[in-house]
Design an enzyme around this catalytic site. Structure first.
Site, PDB file in Angstrom:
ATOM      1  N   HIS A 107      -9.009  -4.040  -1.779  1.00 14.79           N
ATOM      2  CA  HIS A 107      -8.028  -3.251  -1.032  1.00 14.79           C
ATOM      3  C   HIS A 107      -8.374  -1.757  -1.092  1.00 14.79           C
ATOM      4  O   HIS A 107      -8.394  -1.071  -0.062  1.00 14.79           O
ATOM      5  CB  HIS A 107      -6.624  -3.515  -1.609  1.00 14.79           C
ATOM      6  CG  HIS A 107      -5.541  -2.688  -0.993  1.00 14.79           C
ATOM      7  ND1 HIS A 107      -4.528  -3.227  -0.238  1.00 14.79           N
ATOM      8  CD2 HIS A 107      -5.312  -1.349  -1.007  1.00 14.79           C
ATOM      9  CE1 HIS A 107      -3.732  -2.251   0.188  1.00 14.79           C
ATOM     10  NE2 HIS A 107      -4.187  -1.106  -0.273  1.00 14.79           N
ATOM     11  N   GLU A 108      -8.667  -1.263  -2.306  1.00 12.68           N
ATOM     12  CA  GLU A 108      -8.933   0.175  -2.451  1.00 12.68           C
ATOM     13  C   GLU A 108     -10.230   0.571  -1.758  1.00 12.68           C
ATOM     14  O   GLU A 108     -10.304   1.619  -1.116  1.00 12.68           O
ATOM     15  CB  GLU A 108      -8.964   0.584  -3.927  1.00 12.68           C
ATOM     16  CG  GLU A 108      -7.657   0.371  -4.676  1.00 12.68           C
ATOM     17  CD  GLU A 108      -6.433   0.882  -3.939  1.00 12.68           C
ATOM     18  OE1 GLU A 108      -6.526   1.899  -3.213  1.00 12.68           O
ATOM     19  OE2 GLU A 108      -5.379   0.236  -4.065  1.00 12.68           O
TER      20      GLU A 108
ATOM     21  N   CYS B 181       0.861  -1.187   0.000  1.00 13.73           N
ATOM     22  CA  CYS B 181       0.000   0.000   0.000  1.00 13.73           C
ATOM     23  C   CYS B 181       0.894   1.233   0.000  1.00 13.73           C
ATOM     24  O   CYS B 181       1.893   1.264   0.728  1.00 13.73           O
ATOM     25  CB  CYS B 181      -0.879  -0.021   1.255  1.00 13.73           C
ATOM     26  SG  CYS B 181      -1.998   1.382   1.388  1.00 13.73           S
TER      27      CYS B 181
ATOM     28  N   HIS C 186     -10.099   1.257   1.932  1.00 11.89           N
ATOM     29  CA  HIS C 186      -9.626   2.590   2.337  1.00 11.89           C
ATOM     30  C   HIS C 186     -10.806   3.538   2.588  1.00 11.89           C
ATOM     31  O   HIS C 186     -10.713   4.449   3.415  1.00 11.89           O
ATOM     32  CB  HIS C 186      -8.728   3.202   1.257  1.00 11.89           C
ATOM     33  CG  HIS C 186      -7.314   2.707   1.269  1.00 11.89           C
ATOM     34  ND1 HIS C 186      -6.448   2.932   2.315  1.00 11.89           N
ATOM     35  CD2 HIS C 186      -6.602   2.008   0.346  1.00 11.89           C
ATOM     36  CE1 HIS C 186      -5.260   2.387   2.030  1.00 11.89           C
ATOM     37  NE2 HIS C 186      -5.327   1.820   0.846  1.00 11.89           N
TER      38      HIS C 186
HETATM   39 NI    NI Z   1      -3.668   0.934  -0.067  1.00 12.40          NI
END
Ligand code: NI
Length: 180
Positions: free
Chosen positions: A143-144, A101, A147
């Protein structure tokens, strides 16, 4: 061309729930999208989310570039900007993979994600986008989108032992050597 500073793990802004975008096609939104793209490309990231550049909006970008050397068999992920994304897993299959990341520079950790999912959301131009994807593409989207809910990959480590600095993990044979 605006490359924005990427917040790093520990900054409270990475932990906030990002706000839904209310109006598509505004100059502010288009500028945010353009900054996300410039920043991701300048840092050779696989993806980036607006909270990582200090903007509490539900906007992510991912893909583009060539095949990922860490996933040589994965289909290339098309460059995609997604606003107010929603994910729906398909099936029960889950698998482990190593993630990094831009907000956790120099580290990799092994994370379990679902293999297949459907995602949908708006493009910056106001078009509705829906895709069913799997493998690396599905992993990057999960993953995104994490966030946007204030979640970073170290929160989801499979085990604290499968987490560390890239050169040390390579030396230990836990991740393949990748030219940086
Ligand atoms: Ni990330």
């Amino acid at each position: 061309m605006t490359v924005r500073a990427v917040l790093r793990l520990g900054d409270f802004r990475l932990r906030e729930m990002a706000q839904p975008v209310k109006d598509l096609g505004t100059p502010q939104l288009l500028e945010l999208c353009s900054d996300l793209k410039d920043t991701m490309e300048a840092l050779s990231g696989a993806g980036l989310a607006a909270p990582q550049i200090g903007v509490s909006s539900r906007v992510v970008i991912f893909g583009g570039g060539g095949p990922n050397p860490r996933y040589p068999d994965a289909l290339p992920v098309p460059l995609t900007l997604l606003i107010n994304p929603e994910l729906t897993p398909i099936g029960e299959g889950r698998s482990l993979g190593w993630e990094g990341c831009l907000s956790v520079p120099g580290l990799r950790g092994q994370v379990e994600r679902c293999n297949r999912l459907r995602y949908c959301g708006w493009t910056p131009e106001g078009e509705w986008l829906e895709r069913s994807v799997e493998g690396f593409h599905a992993r990057v989207v999960q993953h995104e989108c994490d966030h946007l809910d204030g979640v970073l990959f170290p929160d989801r480590l499979h085990t604290p032992q499968a987490f560390g600095f890239i050169p040390e993990l390579e030396q230990s044979g836990m991740i393949p050597m990748v030219p940086s």
